[in-house]
Write a protein that holds these residues in place. Structure first.
Motif, PDB file in Angstrom:
ATOM      1  N   TRP A  34       0.841  -1.210   0.000  1.00 45.13           N
ATOM      2  CA  TRP A  34       0.000   0.000   0.000  1.00 45.13           C
ATOM      3  C   TRP A  34       0.872   1.254   0.000  1.00 45.13           C
ATOM      4  O   TRP A  34       0.610   2.227  -0.738  1.00 45.13           O
ATOM      5  CB  TRP A  34      -0.895   0.003   1.240  1.00 45.13           C
ATOM      6  N   ARG A  38       2.629   1.508  -3.507  1.00 41.14           N
ATOM      7  CA  ARG A  38       1.707   1.656  -4.646  1.00 41.14           C
ATOM      8  C   ARG A  38       0.912   2.961  -4.571  1.00 41.14           C
ATOM      9  O   ARG A  38       0.859   3.708  -5.551  1.00 41.14           O
ATOM     10  CB  ARG A  38       0.742   0.446  -4.660  1.00 41.14           C
ATOM     11  N   TRP A  39       0.292   3.230  -3.387  1.00 36.58           N
ATOM     12  CA  TRP A  39      -0.578   4.409  -3.304  1.00 36.58           C
ATOM     13  C   TRP A  39       0.046   5.533  -2.469  1.00 36.58           C
ATOM     14  O   TRP A  39      -0.223   6.684  -2.696  1.00 36.58           O
ATOM     15  CB  TRP A  39      -1.937   4.019  -2.724  1.00 36.58           C
ATOM     16  N   GLY A  65       2.946   6.293  -4.979  1.00 37.71           N
ATOM     17  CA  GLY A  65       2.475   6.409  -6.349  1.00 37.71           C
ATOM     18  C   GLY A  65       3.266   5.620  -7.371  1.00 37.71           C
ATOM     19  O   GLY A  65       3.295   5.975  -8.549  1.00 37.71           O
ATOM     20  N   GLN A 105      -6.938  -1.285  -3.190  1.00 39.49           N
ATOM     21  CA  GLN A 105      -7.753  -1.564  -4.375  1.00 39.49           C
ATOM     22  C   GLN A 105      -7.287  -2.832  -5.072  1.00 39.49           C
ATOM     23  O   GLN A 105      -6.132  -3.255  -4.931  1.00 39.49           O
ATOM     24  CB  GLN A 105      -7.666  -0.386  -5.356  1.00 39.49           C
TER      25      GLN A 105
END
Length: 761
Positions: free
Chosen positions: A51, A54-55, A58, A126
């Motif tokens: 997480w 990735r988020w 970015g 996600q």
């Protein structure tokens, strides 16, 4: 039909992910002989790391996957084995279980420290390609994320099977756990193979965490994610930690069963459906353990372990108990009411930890859910042991605590059923299944139920109010009186346990711990011994838990969390699970010391604003401290009490050291008297003076004496008789270590060559 297909496909996907996680467990256990209780925490850490990359930062998904699955997870697994797990060779089953538990608790604290997911700052995860990237299979919409998860599970199942049975490296990896020395003689490199297997196991755990997190669909939670992968333990046990095909079959059954319960149980009428669904893995785990074949009795276990505990005499135990009561009575006078409450809370934890000393330290059996018995004791006292209501005038009765002990003993007998045929790891898993079941199924029963026309509630309203007790006309509602009650009770129980250990029953427990095969050969009933000791242990834990609730006044389910039980066992083992004093060590650290350190550091942070970041860092570091202590058990399996006892012996031998301890304590007391710090710091500095100065000062004094007087280096005990001859002092010391002081020795004549021995009657 459409609904059946939909839930079947989703069940296969979840089962496949369980299979990936369980296969990682099988890989590490098959190649190292260590059941990785930290597997779920590694999965959680992998999901949070993905997480973040990735988020949080970015990165594109492929790069994030390479960073987490290709680099971070294998590195964590390899580092774990090299730094921690390989030191567990030659240790007992308890140490091999408790060290991975320490790693798990450490990773949990670390994730909470770094990411700190709260309802205000949720971490949303996600699916691959997004929630709307899906295809239709037989009219059922399936996302690409779920298809990838299922395909990966099938590929990994065949890949691991091929690796272990069709390649030379795989066969060598399986040989590591059987006989690493023989493998090395045949040119193998067991350490490197075990490291590779742990790296692979961590990779599989992280992959399972990344795949299952978005399927669950809720915000990320460290505890929930860890427990999610722990559910895969049932699948791993279905394959008996050896068979990968059976492991995947068990995982698929697990996934399908959970989804069919959601689909076909009438949730509107059966409001317990959700709790039952989340409890299914633990229920299946318990059933599997009940149905496993009889474990073979093993002998000579003690010869291969490094743990040694010196049993004190009854006289020493009584003196220790009186000193404890006296010290607590004196300290009560100088402590603030909040401090008295905190110490009393720690003392109730120590009472629960006494149950672990009896069960694990004396009998060698393992309970990972001691506080779950405390929860049951609390429920019994709430329903049947309160007089005068739960208001200010209400009191708990002696009858309530006695009934709580009896009920917990009966429940303990039921939980111990696997222990009658199995031991070690399997019993640990059975108790863990019981603990998670109590948390998910029993403590969530907060509403009114009706059974055969009788209305009842179990954990009414999600919070139970337990008043302080009143026994024989003595009211213990006052904070100081309650502290003295639990302290005296701990002292009496501690002396009682030591007396029990020195009795014939205690010697049978010790014999069963060392060699169940020898016990059975001599005609002892191993089943009866296991059942009786587990019942006594459960009763102590239940009463201790009820007293803990009375100390707090009001408790919710978080007070009996399975991770708190694990932390309590961890610190008891760190103290030295064979000592009654280890229970005190564990209870005070777990219930009082760490909490007071955090409170004091937070107060310092608010008093000195410019240093607040530093104190905030230290507060977070304290949460990781218990686990950090736990992972060092591989190097010191006998525990901290052994070091402290050796240090106290040095105090008796060295006047310089004794005067140093007294002078330091006087300095600590003087600074507190001058209001330089508060009562909490007085307690912490006193504990540090008594716990750290003796072993450190003793080592310094000994090194100084050896250098100054040119004394010979002490001979290690195992080399006495080989490098130097035995002396009478050595024999007496050996009798003391083996607790043979009180064993009568037959008086006979000196034996010379050619003479006959005549023992006296």
């Amino acid at each position: 039909m459409q609904e059946f297909l939909q839930y079947t496909i989703l069940g296969l996907v979840i089962g496949g992910v369980y299979g990936i996680a369980a296969s990682g467990l099988v890989v590490t256990y098959t190649t190292s002989g260590i059941f990785n209780f930290a597997h779920g925490a590694i999965a959680m850490l992998g999901a949070f790391s993905y997480w973040q990359v990735r988020w949080g930062w970015g990165w594109p998904a492929p790069l994030a996957l390479i960073a987490v699955l290709g680099i971070l997870a294998p590195a964590v697994g390899a580092l774990l084995y090299q730094a921690v797990m390989k030191n567990l060779r030659g240790t007992s089953e308890v140490t091999k279980i408790i060290v991975p538990v320490g790693v798990m608790l450490g990773f949990l604290a670390l994730a909470t420290w770094i990411w700190n997911p709260t309802p205000r700052t949720p971490r949303l995860f996600q699916k691959f390609f997004g929630q709307n990237a899906q295809v239709s299979i037989f009219g059922v919409n399936v996302t690409w994320h779920e298809i990838i998860a299922l395909l990966l599970a099938v590929a990994i199942a065949f890949g691991i099977r091929f690796l272990f049975h069709s390649t030379r490296s795989g066969v060598a990896m399986r040989a590591v756990v059987d006989d690493p020395d023989l493998l090395q003689l045949n040119g193998g490199r067991p350490e490197r193979l075990a490291t590779i297997s742990w790296a692979g196991g961590a990779f599989l755990a992280a992959l399972a965490g990344i795949l299952i997190t978005p399927i669950q669909g809720s915000a990320m939670s460290a505890n929930a994610l860890t427990l999610l992968v722990i559910d895969a333990f049932a699948a791993a046990m279905f394959g008996r930690l050896r068979s990968l095909p059976r492991t995947f079959v068990g995982a698929i059954i697990l996934g399908l069963l959970g989804n069919y319960v959601i689909a076909y149980f009438p949730a509107a009428q059966w409001t317990w459906t959700g709790a039952f669904r989340s409890s299914i893995p633990m229920i299946l785990l318990f059933i599997i353990l009940l149905l496993l074949p009889q474990d073979r009795l093993r002998g000579a276990t003690v010869l291969r372990t490094r743990e040694r505990f010196i049993m004190p005499s009854l006289r020493t135990a009584w003196i220790g108990g009186l000193v404890l009561v006296g010290v607590v009575f004196a300290m009560q006078a100088v402590m603030a009411q909040t401090a008295v409450n905190t110490v009393a809370f720690g003392m109730t934890f120590a009472l629960v930890a006494l149950s672990l000393v009896l069960l694990t330290g004396y009998a060698g059996e393992i309970n990972l859910a001691a506080l779950s018995f405390g929860a049951i004791g609390t429920i019994i006292v709430f329903h049947y042991g309160i007089s005068g209501g739960t208001g200010p005038t209400g009191r708990t009765t002696l009858w309530g605590f006695v009934l709580a002990g009896v009920v917990c003993a009966v429940v303990g007998a039921i939980v111990a059923l696997p222990a009658l045929r199995l031991r070690g790891l399997y019993l640990a898993l059975a108790t863990m299944a019981f603990g998670v079941f109590v948390s998910r199924m029993v403590l969530t029963e907060i509403g009114q139920r009706e059974l055969f026309g009788v209305e009842f509630s179990i954990f009414q309203g999600g919070s139970l109010t337990i008043p302080r007790p009143e026994f024989f006309g003595l009211d213990f509602n006052d904070n100081g009186a309650f502290l003295m009650l639990v302290t005296v009770l701990f002292a009496l129980l501690g002396v009682g346990l030591i007396a029990l250990r020195k009795s014939g029953y205690g010697r049978r427990l010790s014999a069963m711990k060392d060699s169940p095969a020898a016990c059975a050969t001599l005609g002892m009933s191993v089943v009866r011994l296991k059942l009786s000791v587990f019942m006594m242990s459960a009763a102590i834990a239940g009463i201790g838990g009820a007293l803990m609730s009375a100390q707090l006044g009001s408790v919710n389910l978080d007070r009996f969390d399975i991770f708190l039980s694990l932390a309590l066992l961890l610190l008891t083992v760190v103290g030295g699970i064979g000592y009654v004093s280890a229970a005190l060590f564990s209870g005070l650290l777990n219930g009082a010391a760490f909490l007071s350190m955090q409170n004091s550091l937070e107060k310092l942070g608010s008093d000195y604003r410019t240093l607040q970041p530093i104190f905030g860092f230290l507060v977070s570091a304290v949460t990781v401290l218990p686990a950090t202590i736990g992972v060092t058990m591989g190097k010191n399996p006998s525990g901290a009490i052994t070091d402290i006892a050796e240090g106290l012996n040095e105090i008796k031998r060295s006047k310089v050291l004794m005067l140093s301890v007294i002078a330091l304590q006087a300095l600590v007391w003087g600074l507190w008297w001058q209001d330089v710090y508060n009562g909490w710091w007085f307690t912490i500095f006193t504990a540090l003076n008594l716990l750290l100065v003796p072993p450190i000062g003793g080592a310094i004094v000994k090194a100084f004496a050896v250098r100054k007087y040119d004394l010979p280096q002490p001979t290690p005990p195992e080399l006495i008789g080989l490098d130097v001859p035995f002396t009478d002092d050595d024999r007496q010391q050996m009798d003391h270590v083996l607790a043979l002081d009180s064993v009568p020795v037959p008086v006979g004549t000196h034996v010379h060559e050619g003479e006959t021995v005549h023992a006296s009657a």
